[in-house]
Write an enzyme that holds these catalytic residues in place. Structure first.
Site, PDB file in Angstrom:
ATOM      1  N   LYS A 165       2.373 -72.747  38.377  1.00 40.42           N
ATOM      2  CA  LYS A 165       2.243 -73.527  37.192  1.00 40.42           C
ATOM      3  C   LYS A 165       2.769 -72.919  36.118  1.00 40.42           C
ATOM      4  O   LYS A 165       3.489 -73.727  35.259  1.00 40.42           O
ATOM      5  CB  LYS A 165       0.796 -73.784  36.700  1.00 40.42           C
ATOM      6  CG  LYS A 165       0.133 -74.828  37.746  1.00 40.42           C
ATOM      7  CD  LYS A 165      -1.396 -75.072  37.255  1.00 40.42           C
ATOM      8  CE  LYS A 165      -2.231 -75.870  38.143  1.00 40.42           C
ATOM      9  NZ  LYS A 165      -3.743 -76.082  37.530  1.00 40.42           N
ATOM     10  N   THR A 219      12.427 -53.065  36.836  1.00 41.90           N
ATOM     11  CA  THR A 219      12.583 -52.681  35.565  1.00 41.90           C
ATOM     12  C   THR A 219      11.284 -51.720  35.290  1.00 41.90           C
ATOM     13  O   THR A 219      10.306 -52.278  35.709  1.00 41.90           O
ATOM     14  CB  THR A 219      12.942 -53.569  34.394  1.00 41.90           C
ATOM     15  OG1 THR A 219      13.903 -54.334  34.524  1.00 41.90           O
ATOM     16  CG2 THR A 219      12.956 -53.046  33.192  1.00 41.90           C
ATOM     17  N   TYR A 241      18.329 -79.676  33.095  1.00 45.72           N
ATOM     18  CA  TYR A 241      18.264 -80.019  31.618  1.00 45.72           C
ATOM     19  C   TYR A 241      19.751 -79.672  31.058  1.00 45.72           C
ATOM     20  O   TYR A 241      20.256 -80.478  30.411  1.00 45.72           O
ATOM     21  CB  TYR A 241      17.370 -78.742  31.108  1.00 45.72           C
ATOM     22  CG  TYR A 241      15.942 -79.658  30.700  1.00 45.72           C
ATOM     23  CD1 TYR A 241      15.033 -79.786  31.872  1.00 45.72           C
ATOM     24  CD2 TYR A 241      15.297 -80.276  29.645  1.00 45.72           C
ATOM     25  CE1 TYR A 241      13.733 -80.339  31.738  1.00 45.72           C
ATOM     26  CE2 TYR A 241      14.142 -80.590  29.455  1.00 45.72           C
ATOM     27  CZ  TYR A 241      13.221 -80.836  30.629  1.00 45.72           C
ATOM     28  OH  TYR A 241      12.124 -81.581  30.476  1.00 45.72           O
ATOM     29  N   TYR A 245       5.666 -66.803  43.442  1.00 47.68           N
ATOM     30  CA  TYR A 245       6.670 -66.314  42.487  1.00 47.68           C
ATOM     31  C   TYR A 245       7.960 -66.727  42.824  1.00 47.68           C
ATOM     32  O   TYR A 245       8.678 -67.152  41.888  1.00 47.68           O
ATOM     33  CB  TYR A 245       6.397 -64.776  42.328  1.00 47.68           C
ATOM     34  CG  TYR A 245       6.896 -63.762  41.387  1.00 47.68           C
ATOM     35  CD1 TYR A 245       6.687 -64.101  39.982  1.00 47.68           C
ATOM     36  CD2 TYR A 245       8.147 -62.932  41.778  1.00 47.68           C
ATOM     37  CE1 TYR A 245       7.428 -63.313  39.139  1.00 47.68           C
ATOM     38  CE2 TYR A 245       8.681 -62.338  40.692  1.00 47.68           C
ATOM     39  CZ  TYR A 245       8.452 -62.283  39.375  1.00 47.68           C
ATOM     40  OH  TYR A 245       9.115 -61.850  38.562  1.00 47.68           O
ATOM     41  N   ARG A 305      14.388 -80.717  22.246  1.00 46.27           N
ATOM     42  CA  ARG A 305      13.861 -81.026  21.020  1.00 46.27           C
ATOM     43  C   ARG A 305      14.593 -80.664  19.819  1.00 46.27           C
ATOM     44  O   ARG A 305      14.721 -81.237  18.641  1.00 46.27           O
ATOM     45  CB  ARG A 305      12.522 -81.331  20.699  1.00 46.27           C
ATOM     46  CG  ARG A 305      11.736 -81.868  19.559  1.00 46.27           C
ATOM     47  CD  ARG A 305      10.212 -81.878  19.815  1.00 46.27           C
ATOM     48  NE  ARG A 305       9.704 -80.833  19.800  1.00 46.27           N
ATOM     49  CZ  ARG A 305       9.328 -79.596  18.982  1.00 46.27           C
ATOM     50  NH1 ARG A 305      10.015 -79.801  17.703  1.00 46.27           N
ATOM     51  NH2 ARG A 305       8.640 -78.666  19.228  1.00 46.27           N
ATOM     52  N   GLY A 312       3.930 -58.747  26.515  1.00 43.97           N
ATOM     53  CA  GLY A 312       4.127 -58.048  27.838  1.00 43.97           C
ATOM     54  C   GLY A 312       4.750 -56.763  27.598  1.00 43.97           C
ATOM     55  O   GLY A 312       5.365 -56.421  26.777  1.00 43.97           O
ATOM     56  N   ASN A 370       7.770 -77.411  29.729  1.00 45.48           N
ATOM     57  CA  ASN A 370       7.422 -77.086  28.384  1.00 45.48           C
ATOM     58  C   ASN A 370       8.278 -76.449  27.496  1.00 45.48           C
ATOM     59  O   ASN A 370       8.789 -77.174  26.310  1.00 45.48           O
ATOM     60  CB  ASN A 370       6.085 -76.557  28.251  1.00 45.48           C
ATOM     61  CG  ASN A 370       5.017 -77.461  28.676  1.00 45.48           C
ATOM     62  OD1 ASN A 370       4.894 -78.773  28.652  1.00 45.48           O
ATOM     63  ND2 ASN A 370       3.863 -76.931  29.021  1.00 45.48           N
ATOM     64  N   ASP A 374       1.524 -65.516  23.703  1.00 42.79           N
ATOM     65  CA  ASP A 374       0.935 -64.867  25.035  1.00 42.79           C
ATOM     66  C   ASP A 374      -0.393 -65.377  25.408  1.00 42.79           C
ATOM     67  O   ASP A 374      -1.187 -65.459  24.285  1.00 42.79           O
ATOM     68  CB  ASP A 374       1.092 -63.242  24.877  1.00 42.79           C
ATOM     69  CG  ASP A 374       1.207 -62.538  26.145  1.00 42.79           C
ATOM     70  OD1 ASP A 374       0.301 -62.722  27.249  1.00 42.79           O
ATOM     71  OD2 ASP A 374       2.229 -61.890  26.574  1.00 42.79           O
TER      72      ASP A 374
HETATM   73  P1  NAD Z   1       4.304 -58.456  32.026  1.00 42.33           P
HETATM   74  O1  NAD Z   1       3.525 -58.959  33.023  1.00 42.33           O
HETATM   75  O2  NAD Z   1       4.257 -57.255  31.413  1.00 42.33           O
HETATM   76  O3  NAD Z   1       4.635 -59.608  31.128  1.00 42.33           O
HETATM   77  C1  NAD Z   1       4.411 -61.039  31.085  1.00 42.33           C
HETATM   78  C2  NAD Z   1       3.636 -61.854  29.719  1.00 42.33           C
HETATM   79  O4  NAD Z   1       3.319 -62.997  30.167  1.00 42.33           O
HETATM   80  C3  NAD Z   1       2.113 -60.710  29.860  1.00 42.33           C
HETATM   81  O5  NAD Z   1       2.067 -60.534  28.322  1.00 42.33           O
HETATM   82  C4  NAD Z   1       1.302 -62.026  30.146  1.00 42.33           C
HETATM   83  O6  NAD Z   1      -0.003 -61.964  29.557  1.00 42.33           O
HETATM   84  C5  NAD Z   1       1.991 -63.228  29.865  1.00 42.33           C
HETATM   85  N1  NAD Z   1       1.709 -64.583  30.622  1.00 42.33           N
HETATM   86  C6  NAD Z   1       1.763 -64.441  32.020  1.00 42.33           C
HETATM   87  N2  NAD Z   1       1.470 -65.952  32.055  1.00 42.33           N
HETATM   88  C7  NAD Z   1       1.211 -66.622  30.846  1.00 42.33           C
HETATM   89  C8  NAD Z   1       1.087 -67.926  30.531  1.00 42.33           C
HETATM   90  N3  NAD Z   1       1.019 -68.939  31.389  1.00 42.33           N
HETATM   91  N4  NAD Z   1       1.349 -68.321  29.009  1.00 42.33           N
HETATM   92  C9  NAD Z   1       1.440 -67.464  28.070  1.00 42.33           C
HETATM   93  N5  NAD Z   1       1.537 -66.170  28.437  1.00 42.33           N
HETATM   94  C10 NAD Z   1       1.603 -65.659  29.920  1.00 42.33           C
HETATM   95  O7  NAD Z   1       5.775 -58.516  33.016  1.00 42.33           O
HETATM   96  P2  NAD Z   1       7.045 -58.014  32.519  1.00 42.33           P
HETATM   97  O8  NAD Z   1       7.636 -57.029  33.259  1.00 42.33           O
HETATM   98  O9  NAD Z   1       7.348 -57.818  31.162  1.00 42.33           O
HETATM   99  O10 NAD Z   1       8.037 -59.233  32.974  1.00 42.33           O
HETATM  100  C11 NAD Z   1       8.347 -60.056  31.912  1.00 42.33           C
HETATM  101  C12 NAD Z   1       9.145 -61.177  32.698  1.00 42.33           C
HETATM  102  O11 NAD Z   1      10.361 -60.882  33.382  1.00 42.33           O
HETATM  103  C13 NAD Z   1       8.511 -62.143  33.706  1.00 42.33           C
HETATM  104  O12 NAD Z   1       9.021 -63.357  33.539  1.00 42.33           O
HETATM  105  C14 NAD Z   1       9.166 -61.396  34.866  1.00 42.33           C
HETATM  106  O13 NAD Z   1       8.956 -62.364  36.015  1.00 42.33           O
HETATM  107  C15 NAD Z   1      10.322 -61.203  34.687  1.00 42.33           C
HETATM  108  N6  NAD Z   1      10.617 -60.209  35.478  1.00 42.33           N
HETATM  109  C16 NAD Z   1      10.254 -58.807  35.249  1.00 42.33           C
HETATM  110  C17 NAD Z   1      10.769 -57.678  36.141  1.00 42.33           C
HETATM  111  C18 NAD Z   1      10.310 -56.289  35.970  1.00 42.33           C
HETATM  112  O14 NAD Z   1      10.637 -55.389  36.802  1.00 42.33           O
HETATM  113  N7  NAD Z   1       9.590 -55.909  35.032  1.00 42.33           N
HETATM  114  C19 NAD Z   1      11.650 -58.205  37.366  1.00 42.33           C
HETATM  115  C20 NAD Z   1      12.062 -59.489  37.481  1.00 42.33           C
HETATM  116  C21 NAD Z   1      11.731 -60.394  36.432  1.00 42.33           C
END
Ligand code: NAD
Ligand code: UDP
Length: 324
Positions: free
Chosen positions: A93, A177, A161, A147, A108, A14, A101, A35
């Protein structure tokens, strides 16, 4: 164990994850990226595929996976409102089953695990700026709840945990961000405005445009989460990581127009339900415990992000959901 570690990054293809993988690979660590490519694409990590210390696994964290690692950065989760609302049950989920997970794996392996939480856990905040002690005002049944509540439950799991199994946890609350490699069609405000401005199309301001956000440049953010992972043993968080500079959405639109030299007009569109009115991190905890503070101002970060948008072929990207 030496200083080089086996590190798992979920969501590693991502926007934030791919840059984090890059930093960890450069530091010489043995990096595994997981991913399911829901909101990303392989091109984000294609440049790492030739590196001997990088491995890419297509996997959905909702399902268990057995790996041996020393650290886990759990970033897998759709982050943009249009993405996480597309299949809200799946979003929940991913946050809850995925977290279980990954915590199971950390337990572990005896690995340290960092959870990418969010400022969304504060909901539409009644206090400003938001310190970590603020418990938030989230609508548990609204369209953002999948979310917000998913991320809140994930934080709960981390701390349970820790208390029950002594798992070594780290929780960071990330504020908005932006930066190079953000998905051009994620529907978020920075990507929408830059795309619209570069095409001289109307800039879509939702509501009055007086709502505020604080925008953190990607490199500062990733620096903050790496510091948190390597921070003091007794510091689990949660810790806010974000840039305290606060801007109205209208100011962001005007700045984007100026930096792109665009002729785009501003147009108002309805404000989405439960859209937070104000958001700004109190980062005093990150400053005192991690010695971290952001260094890239919005104008500089936006200039670099605009350059990146100009450099890519937008037809190489596909909108992950039909929401935008
Ligand atoms: P993004 O959507 O670019 O990245 C998320 C990645 O997770 C993607 O590559 C997507 O394909 C993958 N993904 C989603 N569900 C999945 C699953 N079930 N199994 C495996 N891969 C899965 O978003 P990002 O901006 O890079 O955000 C990354 C993390 O940071 C996220 O957890 C997001 O909630 C958190 N976050 C981001 C921001 C922001 O402003 N960018 C703000 C707050 C929190
Ligand atoms: N927004 C906007 N125009 C757009 C996209 C978003 O005015 O084209 C607004 C949105 O209503 C919100 C802010 O910009 O008030 C930030 O939205 P985003 O989806 O980027 O992230 P959020 O912080 O709401 O999760």
């Amino acid at each position: 164990m030496g200083s080089l570690k086996r590190i798992l990054v979920t969501g590693g293809a991502g926007f934030l994850g791919s840059y984090l993988c890059e930093r960890l690979v450069e530091a010489g660590h043995d990096v595994i990226c997981i991913d399911n490519f829901f909101t990303s694409q392989k091109t984000n990590v294609a440049h790492l595929l030739g590196c001997g210390n990088f491995e890419l696994i297509r996997h959905d964290i909702v399902h268990p996976i057995w790996l041996e690692v020393d650290e886990i950065y759990n970033l897998a989760c759709p982050a943009a409102p249009g993405h996480y609302q597309y299949n809200p049950i799946k979003t929940m989920k991913t946050s809850v089953l995925g977290m279980i997970n990954m915590l199971g794996m950390a337990r572990r392996c005896g690995a340290k695990i960092l959870q990418a939480s969010t400022s969304e856990i504060y909901g539409d905040p009644e206090i400003h700026p938001q310190p970590e002690s603020y418990r938030g005002a989230v609508n548990p049944i609204g369209p953002r709840a999948c979310y917000d509540e998913g991320k809140r439950a994930a934080e709960t799991l981390c701390f349970d945990y820790q208390r029950v199994h002594r798992t070594r946890i780290r929780v960071v609350r990330i504020f908005n961000t932006y930066g190079p490699r953000m998905h051009p069609y994620d529907g978020r405000v920075v990507s929408n405005f830059i795309r619209q401005a570069l095409a001289d199309e109307p800039i879509t301001i939702f509501g009055s445009g007086n709502q505020t956000r604080s925008f953190c440049y990607r490199d500062d953010l990733v620096d903050g989460i790496i510091r948190m992972m390597n921070g003091p043993d007794d510091f689990y968080g949660p810790v806010n990581i974000g840039n305290p500079g606060e801007f109205t959405i209208r100011q962001l639109a005007e700045l984007t127009i100026r930096l792109t030299g665009s002729r785009s007009p501003l147009v108002e569109r309805p404000l989405p339900k439960d859209d937070p009115e104000r958001r700004r991190p109190d980062i005093s905890l990150a400053e005192s415990r991690l010695g971290w503070r952001p260094s890239v101002a919005l104008e500089e970060g936006l200039t670099r992000t605009i350059e990146w948008f100009r450099s890519v072929d937008l037809s190489d990207y596909r909108a992950p959901t039909p929401n935008y």
